[in-house]
Design a protein around this motif. Structure first.
Motif, PDB file in Angstrom:
ATOM      1  N   PHE A  99      97.573  23.814  42.864  1.00  0.00           N
ATOM      2  CA  PHE A  99      97.881  22.383  42.870  1.00  0.00           C
ATOM      3  C   PHE A  99      99.390  22.158  42.925  1.00  0.00           C
ATOM      4  O   PHE A  99      99.875  21.300  43.677  1.00  0.00           O
ATOM      5  N   SER A 123      97.522  20.209  53.496  1.00  0.00           N
ATOM      6  CA  SER A 123      97.647  19.617  52.165  1.00  0.00           C
ATOM      7  C   SER A 123      96.283  19.325  51.558  1.00  0.00           C
ATOM      8  O   SER A 123      96.013  19.648  50.392  1.00  0.00           O
ATOM      9  N   PHE A 153      94.672  20.947  48.102  1.00  0.00           N
ATOM     10  CA  PHE A 153      94.187  20.127  46.982  1.00  0.00           C
ATOM     11  C   PHE A 153      92.705  20.374  46.727  1.00  0.00           C
ATOM     12  O   PHE A 153      92.253  20.389  45.572  1.00  0.00           O
TER      13      PHE A 153
END
Length: 512
Positions: free
Chosen positions: A217, A234, A238
């Motif tokens: 994270f 991205s 995540f």
């Protein structure tokens, strides 16, 4: 295992233990704030991208926060003294190696090792304190521990700034090694071994999934301004961190003696303490990194001058944590903590109105208000953390609380740094509409990490005044957001901590 009265028969033994743990705690804020002041010098010496420079700070916080619970469990199972001294040894060795780092990647790896050693030392030391002190004495001991952090935060930037200007950034590692080594020597002589006889050892699957989730994270947040928040990379990063977190929760529900007792979160006071632990991260700690980057890298302060400016931010922690413990005779912890957070929010709003170029004397007043506000909960948090579980699970309690606090600091640094870079990038895109998106993103990353000269080189069509205006507006909007989060946290603390626990509260929690 023997009781505290048997472990530490004399008052002198307890005082020596407290000195050892406080010295170890003193090294933590020095290790945290020092690199922020040295970052410009490190960049000139070793180079590195903005993300690699971010990891000089974030690697320490990530390892510290991610490993605290595991180290607390190791201390409960295998001995707090063993974990304390082993952590200090690793911390000292990594600090000595700091002066010989050949490149930025090696420096980042050494920061990871420093963070791991600091986690073991802090978890073992605070758990040992919880065994040695009871009642009001325990409150005073942990308040003194908080004050020690305040000493490091107040005078650390000043000392480190002077040291960097006089001897260079590599000398900083020697300072950390001396403080950590002194703590280890005293601890080896005075600390008595203690452990939880019912501990089942390290929850390895839980430790692995939690550390991995936090690492992925943090990496995703640091890379998001470069990749784009909505990019496939991205979103994938995540998603992986979310899956790892879900795996951690599933593991903890099935383990007989989990690293994190999820049942504790059913109790409002326990939840309130964890919210309180996270609050300083975005209300105060991020400023210890952002302000040196702004003052040294953007506004052109010297390292020692920036350290003097930060003195107003941290000096209240020298006195007010102990005052907060004294005031609990007349005021509840919820009232003191919540009120302090509201004062801190006012200071953040005030600081948000200070544009780049504001004299240091004018910055001192909002910084003093922020430091004063955060000092009230600072003096009460550690004592509250160990009061909500049985004494024999003190390692777990300090591990959970410390993980929320330190992991929150690491995450807050990553998130706040990424948000600042994003806000700066939007401002630069408006100021230079014809420049390629990749160039604007790189310039924004450089400016957000204090690289005004690098941003000017990437955007030669913009003046330094324009970059300062863009940066100042982004910085101010960021502070307004942090103030709002601080007010929200104050409301949660008022609501959750005002509940008065029954006399058997800790035992009830332990039975959950």
């Amino acid at each position: 295992m023997a009781s505290a009265s048997v472990l530490y028969i004399s008052r002198r033994q307890r005082i020596a233990l407290l000195v050892s743990v406080c010295l170890a705690a003193l090294a933590m804020p020095l290790a945290f704030t020092g690199p922020a002041l040295a970052l410009s010098a490190i960049h000139q010496s070793l180079g590195g991208s903005p993300v690699q420079l971010n990891w000089v700070t974030n690697a320490f916080m990530l390892a510290f926060g991610a490993c605290l619970m595991a180290c607390g469990a190791l201390g409960d199972a295998h001995g707090r003294k063993r974990v304390f001294l082993g952590g200090l040894l690793l911390f000292v060795l990594a600090s000595l190696a700091w002066g010989f780092a050949p490149g930025i990647v090696w420096l980042d790896l050494l920061r990871l090792l420093q963070g791991l050693g600091a986690a073991a030392a802090f978890a073992g030391g605070t758990a040992a304190l919880a065994q040695a002190f009871d009642g009001a004495a325990r409150t005073r001991a942990f308040s003194l521990l908080g004050t020690t952090f305040g000493v490091g935060l107040a005078f650390g930037p000043l000392l480190v700034g002077w040291l960097i200007e006089a001897q260079g950034w590599r000398s900083f590692g020697l300072l950390l090694a001396v403080v950590g080594g002194l703590a280890a020597v005293i601890g080896a002589l005075c600390m008595r071994e203690s452990r939880d006889p019912q501990a089942a050892g390290l929850d390895l699957p839980g430790a692995a999934t939690f550390t991995s989730a936090l690492a992925v994270f943090t990496f995703a947040v640091l890379q998001a301004p470069v990749w784009g928040w909505g990019s496939a990379r991205s979103l994938a990063a995540f998603a992986v961190s979310a899956l790892l977190l879900a795996a951690f929760i599933a593991v903890e529900r099935r383990v007989a003696r989990p690293m994190l007792d999820l049942g504790l979160f059913r109790y409002p006071r326990f939840v309130g303490v964890q919210c309180l632990a996270a609050a300083p991260a975005y209300a105060y700690v991020v400023l210890l990194v952002l302000l040196p980057l702004r003052l040294v890298g953007v506004e052109g302060y010297g390292a020692a001058e920036a350290g003097q400016a930060l003195l107003a931010l941290s000096a209240p922690l020298l006195v007010l944590p102990l005052l907060a413990a004294y005031l609990t005779r007349w005021f509840s912890a919820a009232a003191l903590c919540g009120s302090g957070l509201l004062v801190c929010a006012v200071g953040l709003l005030w600081l948000g109105r200070c544009v780049p170029g504001t004299p240091a004397t004018a910055l001192a007043w909002p910084l003093l208000l922020i430091g004063s506000g955060i000092s009230l909960p600072w003096g009460l948090m550690d004592g509250l953390a160990v009061s909500v579980v049985p004494r024999e699970r003190a390692g777990m309690a300090t591990g959970i609380f410390g993980t929320v606090r330190v992991a929150g600091e690491g995450l807050a640094l990553a998130v706040v740094g990424a948000v600042l870079a994003t806000l700066v990038g939007r401002g630069l895109a408006l100021a230079a509409p014809g420049v390629a998106e990749g160039t604007v993103s790189q310039a924004a990353q450089s400016l957000a990490t204090g690289g005004l000269a690098q941003a000017l080189a990437l955007l030669p069509g913009l003046s330094a005044e324009t970059l300062l205006q863009v940066y100042g507006l982004a910085f101010n909007h960021l502070l307004y957001g942090l103030a709002g989060m601080t007010v929200l946290t104050a409301a949660v603390v008022f609501a959750f901590l005002r509940e008065t626990p029954a006399p058997s509260g800790p035992a009830v929690l332990g039975e959950a």
